[in-house]
Design a protein around this motif. Sequence first.
Motif, PDB file in Angstrom:
ATOM      1  N   PHE A 150      -4.364   2.103   5.646  1.00 19.96           N
ATOM      2  CA  PHE A 150      -4.873   3.226   6.429  1.00 19.96           C
ATOM      3  C   PHE A 150      -5.135   2.788   7.862  1.00 19.96           C
ATOM      4  O   PHE A 150      -5.468   1.633   8.119  1.00 19.96           O
ATOM      5  CB  PHE A 150      -6.154   3.780   5.802  1.00 19.96           C
ATOM      6  CG  PHE A 150      -5.943   4.334   4.420  1.00 19.96           C
ATOM      7  CD1 PHE A 150      -5.491   5.634   4.237  1.00 19.96           C
ATOM      8  CD2 PHE A 150      -6.164   3.548   3.302  1.00 19.96           C
ATOM      9  CE1 PHE A 150      -5.277   6.149   2.974  1.00 19.96           C
ATOM     10  CE2 PHE A 150      -5.955   4.044   2.027  1.00 19.96           C
ATOM     11  CZ  PHE A 150      -5.504   5.348   1.864  1.00 19.96           C
ATOM     12  N   ASP A 151      -5.013   3.737   8.767  1.00 20.24           N
ATOM     13  CA  ASP A 151      -5.166   3.439  10.190  1.00 20.24           C
ATOM     14  C   ASP A 151      -6.324   4.241  10.760  1.00 20.24           C
ATOM     15  O   ASP A 151      -6.247   5.464  10.876  1.00 20.24           O
ATOM     16  CB  ASP A 151      -3.870   3.783  10.937  1.00 20.24           C
ATOM     17  CG  ASP A 151      -3.978   3.514  12.435  1.00 20.24           C
ATOM     18  OD1 ASP A 151      -4.823   2.694  12.822  1.00 20.24           O
ATOM     19  OD2 ASP A 151      -3.217   4.132  13.200  1.00 20.24           O
TER      20      ASP A 151
ATOM     21  N   PRO B  88       0.820  -1.204   0.000  1.00 22.16           N
ATOM     22  CA  PRO B  88       0.000   0.000   0.000  1.00 22.16           C
ATOM     23  C   PRO B  88       0.854   1.254   0.000  1.00 22.16           C
ATOM     24  O   PRO B  88       1.842   1.360   0.728  1.00 22.16           O
ATOM     25  CB  PRO B  88      -0.806  -0.110   1.304  1.00 22.16           C
ATOM     26  CG  PRO B  88      -0.802  -1.575   1.631  1.00 22.16           C
ATOM     27  CD  PRO B  88       0.497  -2.085   1.124  1.00 22.16           C
ATOM     28  N   ALA B  89       0.466   2.232  -0.828  1.00 27.48           N
ATOM     29  CA  ALA B  89       1.232   3.456  -0.941  1.00 27.48           C
ATOM     30  C   ALA B  89       1.036   4.346   0.272  1.00 27.48           C
ATOM     31  O   ALA B  89       1.804   5.263   0.511  1.00 27.48           O
ATOM     32  CB  ALA B  89       0.832   4.202  -2.210  1.00 27.48           C
ATOM     33  N   HIS B  90      -0.049   4.117   1.052  1.00 30.89           N
ATOM     34  CA  HIS B  90      -0.359   4.978   2.180  1.00 30.89           C
ATOM     35  C   HIS B  90      -0.299   4.204   3.487  1.00 30.89           C
ATOM     36  O   HIS B  90      -1.138   4.372   4.354  1.00 30.89           O
ATOM     37  CB  HIS B  90      -1.756   5.575   2.002  1.00 30.89           C
ATOM     38  CG  HIS B  90      -1.935   6.307   0.720  1.00 30.89           C
ATOM     39  ND1 HIS B  90      -1.437   7.570   0.511  1.00 30.89           N
ATOM     40  CD2 HIS B  90      -2.558   5.959  -0.433  1.00 30.89           C
ATOM     41  CE1 HIS B  90      -1.752   7.978  -0.705  1.00 30.89           C
ATOM     42  NE2 HIS B  90      -2.422   7.017  -1.297  1.00 30.89           N
ATOM     43  N   ALA B  91       0.672   3.308   3.620  1.00 25.90           N
ATOM     44  CA  ALA B  91       0.747   2.458   4.804  1.00 25.90           C
ATOM     45  C   ALA B  91       0.772   3.296   6.069  1.00 25.90           C
ATOM     46  O   ALA B  91       1.596   4.188   6.227  1.00 25.90           O
ATOM     47  CB  ALA B  91       1.998   1.580   4.722  1.00 25.90           C
ATOM     48  N   GLY B  92      -0.150   2.985   6.964  1.00 26.24           N
ATOM     49  CA  GLY B  92      -0.174   3.667   8.242  1.00 26.24           C
ATOM     50  C   GLY B  92      -0.772   5.062   8.220  1.00 26.24           C
ATOM     51  O   GLY B  92      -0.748   5.742   9.237  1.00 26.24           O
ATOM     52  N   THR B  93      -1.344   5.510   7.108  1.00 28.52           N
ATOM     53  CA  THR B  93      -1.912   6.847   7.043  1.00 28.52           C
ATOM     54  C   THR B  93      -3.154   6.937   7.928  1.00 28.52           C
ATOM     55  O   THR B  93      -4.105   6.178   7.744  1.00 28.52           O
ATOM     56  CB  THR B  93      -2.314   7.208   5.598  1.00 28.52           C
ATOM     57  OG1 THR B  93      -1.158   7.113   4.756  1.00 28.52           O
ATOM     58  CG2 THR B  93      -2.889   8.610   5.520  1.00 28.52           C
ATOM     59  N   PRO B  94      -3.181   7.840   8.906  1.00 26.01           N
ATOM     60  CA  PRO B  94      -4.358   7.929   9.785  1.00 26.01           C
ATOM     61  C   PRO B  94      -5.560   8.514   9.053  1.00 26.01           C
ATOM     62  O   PRO B  94      -5.419   9.443   8.249  1.00 26.01           O
ATOM     63  CB  PRO B  94      -3.884   8.852  10.907  1.00 26.01           C
ATOM     64  CG  PRO B  94      -2.782   9.663  10.305  1.00 26.01           C
ATOM     65  CD  PRO B  94      -2.108   8.771   9.294  1.00 26.01           C
ATOM     66  N   VAL B  95      -6.729   7.963   9.311  1.00 29.01           N
ATOM     67  CA  VAL B  95      -7.971   8.455   8.722  1.00 29.01           C
ATOM     68  C   VAL B  95      -9.021   8.576   9.822  1.00 29.01           C
ATOM     69  O   VAL B  95      -8.892   7.979  10.884  1.00 29.01           O
ATOM     70  CB  VAL B  95      -8.485   7.528   7.598  1.00 29.01           C
ATOM     71  CG1 VAL B  95      -7.563   7.562   6.397  1.00 29.01           C
ATOM     72  CG2 VAL B  95      -8.658   6.094   8.105  1.00 29.01           C
ATOM     73  N   THR B  96     -10.070   9.344   9.554  1.00 31.60           N
ATOM     74  CA  THR B  96     -11.159   9.516  10.514  1.00 31.60           C
ATOM     75  C   THR B  96     -12.482   9.162   9.850  1.00 31.60           C
ATOM     76  O   THR B  96     -12.665   9.356   8.650  1.00 31.60           O
ATOM     77  CB  THR B  96     -11.223  10.967  11.030  1.00 31.60           C
ATOM     78  OG1 THR B  96     -11.353  11.857   9.912  1.00 31.60           O
ATOM     79  CG2 THR B  96      -9.970  11.316  11.812  1.00 31.60           C
ATOM     80  N   LEU B  97     -13.397   8.645  10.649  1.00 33.54           N
ATOM     81  CA  LEU B  97     -14.708   8.275  10.147  1.00 33.54           C
ATOM     82  C   LEU B  97     -15.472   9.532   9.755  1.00 33.54           C
ATOM     83  O   LEU B  97     -15.438  10.537  10.464  1.00 33.54           O
ATOM     84  CB  LEU B  97     -15.476   7.517  11.231  1.00 33.54           C
ATOM     85  CG  LEU B  97     -16.747   6.778  10.815  1.00 33.54           C
ATOM     86  CD1 LEU B  97     -16.423   5.630   9.866  1.00 33.54           C
ATOM     87  CD2 LEU B  97     -17.468   6.254  12.051  1.00 33.54           C
ATOM     88  N   ARG B  98     -16.157   9.480   8.611  1.00 31.67           N
ATOM     89  CA  ARG B  98     -16.917  10.640   8.149  1.00 31.67           C
ATOM     90  C   ARG B  98     -18.029  10.973   9.135  1.00 31.67           C
ATOM     91  O   ARG B  98     -18.564  10.104   9.812  1.00 31.67           O
ATOM     92  CB  ARG B  98     -17.514  10.394   6.763  1.00 31.67           C
ATOM     93  CG  ARG B  98     -16.491  10.403   5.637  1.00 31.67           C
ATOM     94  CD  ARG B  98     -17.187  10.355   4.291  1.00 31.67           C
ATOM     95  NE  ARG B  98     -16.230  10.392   3.193  1.00 31.67           N
ATOM     96  CZ  ARG B  98     -15.697  11.501   2.692  1.00 31.67           C
ATOM     97  NH1 ARG B  98     -16.041  12.665   3.206  1.00 31.67           N
ATOM     98  NH2 ARG B  98     -14.845  11.442   1.694  1.00 31.67           N
ATOM     99  N   MET B  99     -18.448  12.237   9.154  1.00 30.44           N
ATOM    100  CA  MET B  99     -19.493  12.659  10.083  1.00 30.44           C
ATOM    101  C   MET B  99     -20.843  12.085   9.688  1.00 30.44           C
ATOM    102  O   MET B  99     -21.723  11.906  10.523  1.00 30.44           O
ATOM    103  CB  MET B  99     -19.571  14.194  10.137  1.00 30.44           C
ATOM    104  CG  MET B  99     -20.027  14.850   8.864  1.00 30.44           C
ATOM    105  SD  MET B  99     -20.243  16.630   9.092  1.00 30.44           S
ATOM    106  CE  MET B  99     -20.820  17.088   7.447  1.00 30.44           C
TER     107      MET B  99
ATOM    108  N   GLY C 280      -9.792  11.517   4.509  1.00 31.74           N
ATOM    109  CA  GLY C 280      -8.361  11.259   4.423  1.00 31.74           C
ATOM    110  C   GLY C 280      -7.981  10.159   3.464  1.00 31.74           C
ATOM    111  O   GLY C 280      -6.797   9.895   3.264  1.00 31.74           O
ATOM    112  N   VAL C 281      -8.976   9.491   2.850  1.00 30.39           N
ATOM    113  CA  VAL C 281      -8.698   8.458   1.857  1.00 30.39           C
ATOM    114  C   VAL C 281      -8.880   9.068   0.463  1.00 30.39           C
ATOM    115  O   VAL C 281      -9.940   9.615   0.161  1.00 30.39           O
ATOM    116  CB  VAL C 281      -9.646   7.248   2.024  1.00 30.39           C
ATOM    117  CG1 VAL C 281      -9.380   6.222   0.929  1.00 30.39           C
ATOM    118  CG2 VAL C 281      -9.466   6.626   3.392  1.00 30.39           C
TER     119      VAL C 281
END
Length: 259
Positions: free
Chosen positions: A82-83, A20-31, A48-49
């Motif tokens: 993604f994390d 994965p090109a975005h290994a470990g990239t933090p993301v948040t759940l949409r509102m 963030g994705v």
Amino acid sequence: MKAFLLAAAATLAISALSAPAHAGTPVTLRMDTTDADGRITLGDLFDGVSGPAANIVVAPRMGPTAVLEAGQVQVSARRAGFDWSNSNGIRRIIVREGQDNGGVSTGGRALAGAARGNVEVLAYARSLSAGEIVQPQDLVWVKMAGAPMDAPRDADTVIGLAAKRPLREGAAVQSRDVAAAQVIKTGDLVTVTYDDGGISLSLQGKAMAAAATGDLFAVQNTLSKKIIQAVATGPGSAAVGPQAQGLQARSQPVRFAAR
């Protein structure tokens, strides 16, 4: 041996290219988790994705809503690099049918008061009347500036309970909004039983108050007119004595304990 080393090197190179090109990239759940085409993707679920990863399908949506297990969603995100920390301990994610708006998924109806903020809060996806049973599709996770003091942190603690009063679409869920569904209404005829050590007795009474399973309520003996206290065991039935005490003990867990 040389051929084996070359094959191993090629395998490692392919693995590196496919990682994965975005290994470990933090993301948040949409509102407001919605999708427009029946294919729930990582882009529908998370801020963030971006890029090709946003189109990775997590699950289908066969009806107006879909209920996803948060753990499985977390695994799907991790596999894509993604994390999602899920710091609030969410167990279910409810995805509703929405409309595509320039690549950003938005709900078919705007949720009142669902302003973007830093706190994930459970909110009502539609207005509910007093006495209505809360269903999975009636709830949605949104982001707000703050959460009520008694906001439940798990949809499971609300689903299946009854609204104690009219509840407004978009309002944050509070534990005092809901209660166990009533199985006995005021004025209902009730069979009250006493069962202990092989002794079984019963009488007919009139409910003087409404009650949910496990609730203590007043019953008037239809013959003697005396008032007794009994515990509701189901529609039209109640108990006194050891059976009632045991039922009360089992029906009093902390329903909205923080996880």
